[in-house]
Design an enzyme around this catalytic site. Structure first.
Site, PDB file in Angstrom:
ATOM      1  N   CYS A 144       3.047 -42.296 -31.363  1.00 15.30           N
ATOM      2  CA  CYS A 144       3.177 -42.221 -32.832  1.00 15.30           C
ATOM      3  C   CYS A 144       1.834 -42.220 -33.557  1.00 15.30           C
ATOM      4  O   CYS A 144       1.667 -41.547 -34.583  1.00 15.30           O
ATOM      5  CB  CYS A 144       3.996 -43.413 -33.310  1.00 15.30           C
ATOM      6  N   HIS A 237       1.956 -45.470 -40.145  1.00 19.37           N
ATOM      7  CA  HIS A 237       0.665 -45.676 -39.487  1.00 19.37           C
ATOM      8  C   HIS A 237      -0.385 -44.903 -40.277  1.00 19.37           C
ATOM      9  O   HIS A 237      -0.265 -43.690 -40.490  1.00 19.37           O
ATOM     10  CB  HIS A 237       0.701 -45.142 -38.050  1.00 19.37           C
TER      11      HIS A 237
END
Ligand SMILES: N[C@@H](CC=O)C(=O)O
Length: 347
Positions: A144, A237
């Site tokens: 990710c 993120h």
């Protein structure tokens, strides 16, 4: 957490329908609703169509495979067990779209960000040969964290990036947790995520690699170094990025590349594809995790604060939703691309 995102994203999907759910022996026999009781972590309710599906034992490979056209796989097991499980499904003739890291470095398994390296699916033919199947295969999505900076750098690949420094500020959902599960993360930052820096430095080079003799050969540049930090946010993120280039582009050229960037998912108008893959924010205080992680239904990437640097050529900030673009959403987009390209025969 990723399994729940799959269930959420596939609810009402125009091409795919959840017909079976399989998990560990301890969940087998329960309805899906019972199996996630007290553990459902998303803001939307459990979709009605899956509530009464009886969870099967994922190790009963032939039985589960007989009921499906392909599988999404996100499991918490040892690497060799995951490799064996995914290969067992593929050998039954079932395509496997995996969120796990176990096969990310298997030479004939494509690791795909659909906008960036759809051509890596060419290795599936060699993989099928190795596994002895004409229809099964494994395709994986990368970690990710890299979606927060690789798309922005990819759009600039012609200028030949030579050195990249990326620090990632990663949400707690990346560890499968929320603040109730992980109260120590309130008012806190943890400067370590096991294995994350290696993945963040190496996986982009495989994404930028080439196909030769049925295998992916990783790229040798740019040199990438990272620090990956856990921060107290639920999802999203964020990365701060420094980059130097062999042929330094002008700032306007970079902005133009980002605005124009399109890939196969946009050309094919895949159901989960963001219309605008990379969105640049002019405001100095954007992108912000809370405000911008859901851009393009969590499938877009946000970039901001592009400016020249005193040591590297440029620096900027990138952001992507880790459980959507970075996990389940990225895997659903891979499945859509595989179906559109004829690798998956879903009805
Ligand atoms: N390994 C990642 C998972 C992605 O969300 C993390 O720990 O954040």
């Amino acid at each position: 957490m990723v399994g729940q995102r799959f269930v959420q994203l596939l609810d009402g999907h125009p091409w795919f329908q959840v017909t079976s759910i399989a998990a560990s022996k301890s969940s087998a026999g329960k309805t899906y609703e019972e199996s996630v009781q007290g553990r459902w972590k998303l803001a939307t309710p459990i979709p009605d169509p899956v509530k009464s599906i009886v969870v099967q034992d994922a190790s009963q490979v032939e039985k589960v495979a007989a009921e499906v056209d392909f599988v999404f796989c996100a499991v918490d097991m040892k690497k060799n067990e995951i490799q064996a499980l995914e290969e067992a499904y593929a050998k039954t003739g079932t395509p496997v779209i995996s969120n796990n890291s176990a096969h990310r470095w298997t030479p004939d398994v494509p690791m795909v960000i659909p906008e960036i390296n759809p051509g890596h699916m060419d290795v599936i033919a060699a993989q099928r040969k190795r596994l002895g199947t004409s229809s099964g295969f494994i395709a994986v999505k990368p970690n990710c964290s890299i979606q927060s900076y690789v798309p922005a750098l990819h759009a600039l690949l012609d200028y030949k990036p030579t050195h990249v420094v990326a620090s990632t500020y990663q949400a707690i959902s990346g560890a499968g947790k929320n603040f109730t599960d992980w109260p120590d993360m309130l008012d806190n930052v943890i400067p370590y995520i096991g294995g994350e820096e290696e993945k963040s430095e190496q996986e982009p080079l495989r994404i930028w690699g080439s196909v030769a003799d049925g295998e992916i050969v990783k790229a040798s540049s740019p040199l990438i170094t990272t620090q990956c930090i856990r921060v107290p946010v639920t999802d999203g993120h964020l990365a701060t990025v420094f980059a130097s280039f062999e042929n330094k582009p002008a700032k306007d050229e970079i902005l133009d590349r980002w605005r124009q960037f399109k890939g196969r998912p946009q050309e094919l108008r895949l159901p989960s594809a963001p219309e605008q893959f990379i969105t640049y924010f002019e405001e100095d205080n954007r992108p912000q995790t809370k405000l911008d992680r859901d851009i393009e239904r969590g499938m877009g990437v946000s970039v901001g604060r592009l400016r020249e640097d005193s040591i590297y050529d440029y620096k900027f900030v990138g952001l992507s939703h880790n459980t959507l673009r970075g996990a389940a959403g990225g895997a659903v987009l891979i499945a859509e691309l595989l179906k559109a390209e004829g690798y998956i025969q879903a009805i």
